[in-house]
Write a protein that holds these residues in place. Sequence first.
Motif, PDB file in Angstrom:
ATOM      1  N   ILE A  15      17.099 -25.111  42.016  1.00 17.90           N
ATOM      2  CA  ILE A  15      17.015 -24.743  43.338  1.00 17.90           C
ATOM      3  C   ILE A  15      16.004 -25.559  44.171  1.00 17.90           C
ATOM      4  CG2 ILE A  15      16.482 -22.238  43.400  1.00 17.90           C
ATOM      5  CD1 ILE A  15      19.161 -22.236  45.099  1.00 17.90           C
ATOM      6  N   SER A  16      15.920 -26.650  44.027  1.00 19.92           N
ATOM      7  CA  SER A  16      14.993 -27.361  44.945  1.00 19.92           C
ATOM      8  C   SER A  16      15.869 -27.745  46.126  1.00 19.92           C
ATOM      9  CB  SER A  16      14.061 -28.373  44.050  1.00 19.92           C
ATOM     10  OG  SER A  16      13.220 -27.550  43.221  1.00 19.92           O
ATOM     11  N   ASN A  17      14.701 -28.413  47.193  1.00 16.01           N
ATOM     12  CA  ASN A  17      14.689 -29.226  48.230  1.00 16.01           C
ATOM     13  C   ASN A  17      14.841 -30.816  47.859  1.00 16.01           C
ATOM     14  OD1 ASN A  17      15.352 -30.180  50.830  1.00 16.01           O
ATOM     15  ND2 ASN A  17      13.774 -29.540  52.088  1.00 16.01           N
ATOM     16  N   TRP A  18      15.575 -31.228  47.835  1.00 17.66           N
ATOM     17  CA  TRP A  18      15.184 -32.363  46.769  1.00 17.66           C
ATOM     18  C   TRP A  18      15.201 -33.790  47.260  1.00 17.66           C
ATOM     19  CZ3 TRP A  18      15.640 -31.382  41.834  1.00 17.66           C
ATOM     20  CH2 TRP A  18      15.792 -30.548  41.124  1.00 17.66           C
ATOM     21  N   SER A  19      14.363 -34.316  46.554  1.00 20.69           N
ATOM     22  CA  SER A  19      14.069 -35.485  47.521  1.00 20.69           C
ATOM     23  C   SER A  19      13.312 -36.902  46.724  1.00 20.69           C
ATOM     24  CB  SER A  19      12.921 -35.055  48.153  1.00 20.69           C
ATOM     25  OG  SER A  19      11.654 -34.794  48.250  1.00 20.69           O
ATOM     26  N   ARG A  20      13.151 -37.875  46.876  1.00 24.46           N
ATOM     27  CA  ARG A  20      12.157 -38.766  46.109  1.00 24.46           C
ATOM     28  C   ARG A  20      11.112 -38.382  45.249  1.00 24.46           C
ATOM     29  NH1 ARG A  20      13.572 -43.661  43.735  1.00 24.46           N
ATOM     30  NH2 ARG A  20      11.276 -44.115  42.292  1.00 24.46           N
ATOM     31  N   PRO A  21      10.092 -37.666  45.811  1.00 24.92           N
ATOM     32  CA  PRO A  21       9.459 -36.626  45.547  1.00 24.92           C
ATOM     33  C   PRO A  21       9.014 -35.469  44.887  1.00 24.92           C
ATOM     34  CG  PRO A  21       8.674 -37.458  47.861  1.00 24.92           C
ATOM     35  CD  PRO A  21      10.311 -37.868  47.634  1.00 24.92           C
ATOM     36  N   VAL A  22      10.245 -34.658  44.709  1.00 26.94           N
ATOM     37  CA  VAL A  22      10.311 -34.287  44.397  1.00 26.94           C
ATOM     38  C   VAL A  22      11.431 -34.065  42.062  1.00 26.94           C
ATOM     39  CG1 VAL A  22      12.527 -31.759  43.363  1.00 26.94           C
ATOM     40  CG2 VAL A  22      10.946 -32.333  45.906  1.00 26.94           C
ATOM     41  N   LEU A  23      12.130 -35.348  42.574  1.00 32.89           N
ATOM     42  CA  LEU A  23      12.790 -35.694  41.599  1.00 32.89           C
ATOM     43  C   LEU A  23      11.491 -36.208  40.336  1.00 32.89           C
ATOM     44  CD1 LEU A  23      15.727 -37.880  43.165  1.00 32.89           C
ATOM     45  CD2 LEU A  23      15.518 -35.518  41.601  1.00 32.89           C
ATOM     46  N   GLY A 237      18.340 -16.102  17.248  1.00 27.32           N
ATOM     47  CA  GLY A 237      18.178 -17.973  16.552  1.00 27.32           C
ATOM     48  C   GLY A 237      18.003 -18.789  17.590  1.00 27.32           C
ATOM     49  N   ALA A 238      17.225 -19.700  17.176  1.00 28.93           N
ATOM     50  CA  ALA A 238      16.340 -20.904  17.946  1.00 28.93           C
ATOM     51  C   ALA A 238      17.838 -21.222  18.384  1.00 28.93           C
ATOM     52  CB  ALA A 238      15.534 -21.308  17.049  1.00 28.93           C
ATOM     53  N   ALA A 239      18.237 -21.876  18.371  1.00 29.68           N
ATOM     54  CA  ALA A 239      19.795 -22.837  18.669  1.00 29.68           C
ATOM     55  C   ALA A 239      20.185 -22.125  20.054  1.00 29.68           C
ATOM     56  CB  ALA A 239      20.788 -22.569  17.541  1.00 29.68           C
ATOM     57  N   HIS A 240      20.128 -21.084  20.406  1.00 26.05           N
ATOM     58  CA  HIS A 240      20.927 -20.172  21.400  1.00 26.05           C
ATOM     59  C   HIS A 240      19.524 -19.749  22.598  1.00 26.05           C
ATOM     60  CE1 HIS A 240      24.448 -19.266  19.503  1.00 26.05           C
ATOM     61  NE2 HIS A 240      23.728 -19.329  17.882  1.00 26.05           N
ATOM     62  N   ILE A 241      18.206 -20.843  22.628  1.00 26.75           N
ATOM     63  CA  ILE A 241      17.928 -20.546  23.641  1.00 26.75           C
ATOM     64  C   ILE A 241      17.095 -21.402  24.508  1.00 26.75           C
ATOM     65  CG2 ILE A 241      15.646 -19.613  24.053  1.00 26.75           C
ATOM     66  CD1 ILE A 241      17.244 -17.520  22.823  1.00 26.75           C
ATOM     67  N   GLY A 242      16.802 -22.097  25.332  1.00 28.67           N
ATOM     68  CA  GLY A 242      16.537 -22.897  26.437  1.00 28.67           C
ATOM     69  C   GLY A 242      15.824 -22.160  27.206  1.00 28.67           C
ATOM     70  N   ILE A 243      15.823 -23.498  28.542  1.00 35.41           N
ATOM     71  CA  ILE A 243      14.095 -22.862  29.554  1.00 35.41           C
ATOM     72  C   ILE A 243      15.039 -23.526  30.875  1.00 35.41           C
ATOM     73  CG2 ILE A 243      12.329 -23.685  31.004  1.00 35.41           C
ATOM     74  CD1 ILE A 243      11.500 -22.271  28.101  1.00 35.41           C
ATOM     75  N   GLY A 244      15.235 -22.291  31.864  1.00 35.66           N
ATOM     76  CA  GLY A 244      15.799 -22.392  33.134  1.00 35.66           C
ATOM     77  C   GLY A 244      14.434 -21.966  34.257  1.00 35.66           C
ATOM     78  N   SER A 245      13.633 -23.270  34.402  1.00 31.13           N
ATOM     79  CA  SER A 245      12.739 -22.472  35.841  1.00 31.13           C
ATOM     80  C   SER A 245      13.108 -21.851  36.493  1.00 31.13           C
ATOM     81  CB  SER A 245      11.668 -23.875  35.662  1.00 31.13           C
ATOM     82  OG  SER A 245      12.498 -25.256  36.478  1.00 31.13           O
ATOM     83  N   ASP A 246      14.299 -22.507  36.719  1.00 29.57           N
ATOM     84  CA  ASP A 246      14.341 -21.524  38.827  1.00 29.57           C
ATOM     85  C   ASP A 246      13.391 -21.868  39.189  1.00 29.57           C
ATOM     86  OD1 ASP A 246      16.118 -20.689  40.097  1.00 29.57           O
ATOM     87  OD2 ASP A 246      15.299 -18.302  40.137  1.00 29.57           O
ATOM     88  N   CYS A 247      13.228 -24.049  39.475  1.00 32.23           N
ATOM     89  CA  CYS A 247      12.220 -23.654  40.127  1.00 32.23           C
ATOM     90  C   CYS A 247      12.555 -23.811  41.807  1.00 32.23           C
ATOM     91  CB  CYS A 247      11.175 -25.642  40.000  1.00 32.23           C
ATOM     92  SG  CYS A 247      10.194 -25.268  38.805  1.00 32.23           S
ATOM     93  N   THR A 248      11.900 -24.111  42.653  1.00 34.07           N
ATOM     94  CA  THR A 248      11.926 -24.302  44.303  1.00 34.07           C
ATOM     95  C   THR A 248      10.968 -24.392  45.332  1.00 34.07           C
ATOM     96  OG1 THR A 248      10.907 -22.233  44.949  1.00 34.07           O
ATOM     97  CG2 THR A 248      12.956 -21.424  44.324  1.00 34.07           C
ATOM     98  N   ARG A 249      11.601 -26.029  44.649  1.00 33.84           N
ATOM     99  CA  ARG A 249      10.032 -27.383  45.386  1.00 33.84           C
ATOM    100  C   ARG A 249      10.568 -27.446  46.469  1.00 33.84           C
ATOM    101  NH1 ARG A 249       5.560 -26.773  43.658  1.00 33.84           N
ATOM    102  NH2 ARG A 249       5.208 -29.032  44.133  1.00 33.84           N
ATOM    103  N   GLY A 250       9.849 -28.247  47.612  1.00 37.58           N
ATOM    104  CA  GLY A 250       9.819 -28.064  48.616  1.00 37.58           C
ATOM    105  C   GLY A 250      10.954 -27.697  49.850  1.00 37.58           C
TER     106      GLY A 250
END
Length: 330
Positions: A15-23, A237-250
């Motif tokens: 949920i970052s404040n998107w800009s080219r540097p953040v991307l 089960g490994a097939a049901h796990i991911g990563i969701g960082s919830d980063c808040t950059r910018g």
Amino acid sequence: MNLHDRATVVDGLQISNWSRPVLEELRAGGVSAVNATCAVWENAADTLRSIGQWLELANRNPDLVFLAKTGDDIDLAKQQNKVAVFLGFQNASPFEDDYRYVEAFHRLGVRIGQLTYNNQNLLGSGCFEAQDAGLTRYGRVIVTEMNRVGMLIDLSHVGHRTSREAIEESADPVAITHSNPLWFFDSPRNKPDEVIRALVDRGGVIGCCLYPTVSGGEHVTLRSFCEMVRRMAEQYGAAHIGIGSDCTRGWNQEFVGWLRNGRWKPTDPQHAPSWPQWPAWFKGPSDFPQLTEGLSAAGLDDQTITAILGGNWSRLFSEVMDVVKEPANV
């Protein structure tokens, strides 16, 4: 080429404040796709403006990013060294009280929608409500519409009963894009075993979350977080796990007050909320390679790590988004 460079990394939510540097931080971290929040408290009109801003950003940075619509776009982004952005909601507020907005926003590129954000809304209860009354009649209609158009249902900030009922109601697998189990860290935002088990039994994926208030704060260690991911893989089960960082950059400090309170509650200037401190080993998406190293040190094999880093999200996105749905009944 090392393991992280070979893997296709998908971040379940930012949920970052998107800009080219953040991307550029995403690309520096080897991230090929991200669920990017474009609405939390916004109504339909305000959300249109947010989508327009994303169109402008993508049009101005075609060498770096494109707006994704299908799971196959993740592989395309990896091949082209770009970031595939899946627009997502963290609340159902853009749908207001009109189920037709689900298809309207899907046609505008929105592919992921969280049913509630902490509070009770027209669909059901959020995770901070004292009483969870479950999925409402309107909520069941919205779940059906999201299934029909191919929009992934997210339950991260949703109450436990409402989550269980949404899982049961949905014809498609659903996601918890950014939460952890309650046994790892006690927070209303994290999930009990009964919710996670119901999710995975129906083919869903949970994104283990790095946000400090749900992972243990700035002092949580890379080792403890990765051991939690390993235990999750063993338990569900490994097939049901991911990563969701919830980063808040910018973002500045004022945004966190709006994020928590929206327009439903005044923010006391004397006690305004502030962003939590992140652990030293993960300050933002450019640190994803350290997470890969930590997962390896926790004893996970390469195949499991690549699935958790992005393979499982890719599969789920394709299963929900790429299937031809029935035509509208309106």
